[in-house]
Scaffold this motif. Structure first.
Motif, short mmCIF file in Angstrom:
data_model
loop_
_atom_site.label_atom_id
_atom_site.label_comp_id
_atom_site.label_asym_id
_atom_site.label_seq_id
_atom_site.Cartn_x
_atom_site.Cartn_y
_atom_site.Cartn_z
N UNK A 1 -13.59 10.24 44.44
CA UNK A 1 -12.82 10.95 45.69
C UNK A 1 -11.46 11.13 44.35
N UNK A 2 -10.75 12.20 44.78
CA UNK A 2 -9.11 12.49 44.48
C UNK A 2 -8.12 10.95 44.51
N UNK A 3 -7.72 10.50 43.80
CA UNK A 3 -7.20 9.58 44.11
C UNK A 3 -5.84 9.64 44.64
N UNK B 1 -16.21 -4.14 40.84
CA UNK B 1 -15.44 -3.00 39.70
C UNK B 1 -15.27 -1.87 40.71
N UNK B 2 -14.60 -1.23 40.76
CA UNK B 2 -14.64 0.39 41.11
C UNK B 2 -14.12 1.45 40.75
N UNK B 3 -14.90 2.19 40.33
CA UNK B 3 -14.52 3.60 39.67
C UNK B 3 -13.74 4.77 40.15
N UNK B 4 -12.87 5.30 40.01
CA UNK B 4 -13.07 6.61 41.27
C UNK B 4 -12.25 7.94 40.14
N UNK B 5 -13.28 9.05 39.84
CA UNK B 5 -12.63 10.40 39.17
C UNK B 5 -13.49 11.32 40.37
N UNK B 6 -13.11 12.34 39.36
CA UNK B 6 -14.02 13.78 39.82
C UNK B 6 -14.77 14.43 39.26
N UNK B 7 -15.03 14.21 38.18
CA UNK B 7 -15.55 14.27 37.29
C UNK B 7 -16.77 14.46 37.50
#
Length: 222
Positions: free
Chosen positions: A95-97, A73-79
């Motif tokens: 990371x910026x998607x 389970x992998x999530x991306x965010x920049x905050x």
């Protein structure tokens, strides 16, 4: 975040999960539906991605309901402040998607819940394309977005009904301040535009499963 909302930014929100629950009609309900839908698609030895995962709470709840074995389970965010919230069983990356180097391979399920609306329009098609490309056959993309309506009168009715909803939790000054701040970062589409984009990248099954005023969710199956 200031009381006027003029300094709104995801990096400065305190108590994000509570804040967003008060800001989007039936937000908890849409996640409940996502949790149910996810159980049809997560398979053994695959990856589930959340694009714009915020604190990761939603992805964590998806993982709890999954019967798949050896699933990542992998999530991306920049905050930073959202990524720093500790959530078990998932991995979060800053990371910026829209970065072309970010891919989503071996995916049985990909989520994008009120994220694409904050992406520069010139990057949206590329993100949707690599989402489709990253999914295994039979996998699903669950997308939720705030949309513009095609009809001006209905748009006005929904907009002011939304303000009525928000006044249950926020002052008029906070509502106006946040709406002013969001003008610079929200890049909404109509539902028709989004469905056309989804089909253009390859999705044959694009089915709305949720709508509350301007907030719409789709289930897209590869």
């Amino acid at each position: 975040m200031s009381k006027t909302g003029k300094d709104f930014a995801f990096q400065t929100i305190e108590g994000f999960d509570e804040h967003i629950d008060l800001s989007i009609p039936m937000y908890s309900h849409i996640w409940s539906l996502i949790h149910q839908l996810s159980t049809y698609f997560i398979t053994d030895n695959t990856v589930v991605y959340d694009l714009g995962c915020s604190t990761g709470k939603g992805l964590y709840e998806v993982s709890k309901r999954s019967k798949g074995e050896n699933v990542k389970y992998i999530g991306y965010d920049i905050a930073d402040n959202l990524l720093e919230v500790e959530i078990p069983d998932i991995v979060k990356y800053k990371n910026d998607i829209s970065d072309v180097s970010i891919k989503f391979p071996n995916a049985s399920l990909i989520l994008s819940i009120f994220t694409l609306q904050f992406i520069d329009p010139k990057h949206k098609m590329a993100i949707l394309q690599k989402t489709y490309d990253g999914l295994n056959d039979g996998g699903a993309f669950i997308l939720a977005e705030k949309v513009y309506l095609n009809d001006g009168k209905t748009q006005d009715i929904f907009t002011f009904s939304y303000y009525d909803f928000k006044q249950q939790s926020f002052t008029p000054e906070e509502i106006l301040g946040k709406q002013t701040a969001l003008r610079k970062i929200m890049k909404n589409n109509t539902a028709d535009e989004l469905e056309e984009m989804l089909k253009k990248v390859g999705f044959k099954r694009v089915q709305p499963f949720f709508q509350a005023l301007n907030f719409v969710g789709w289930l897209c199956i590869k």
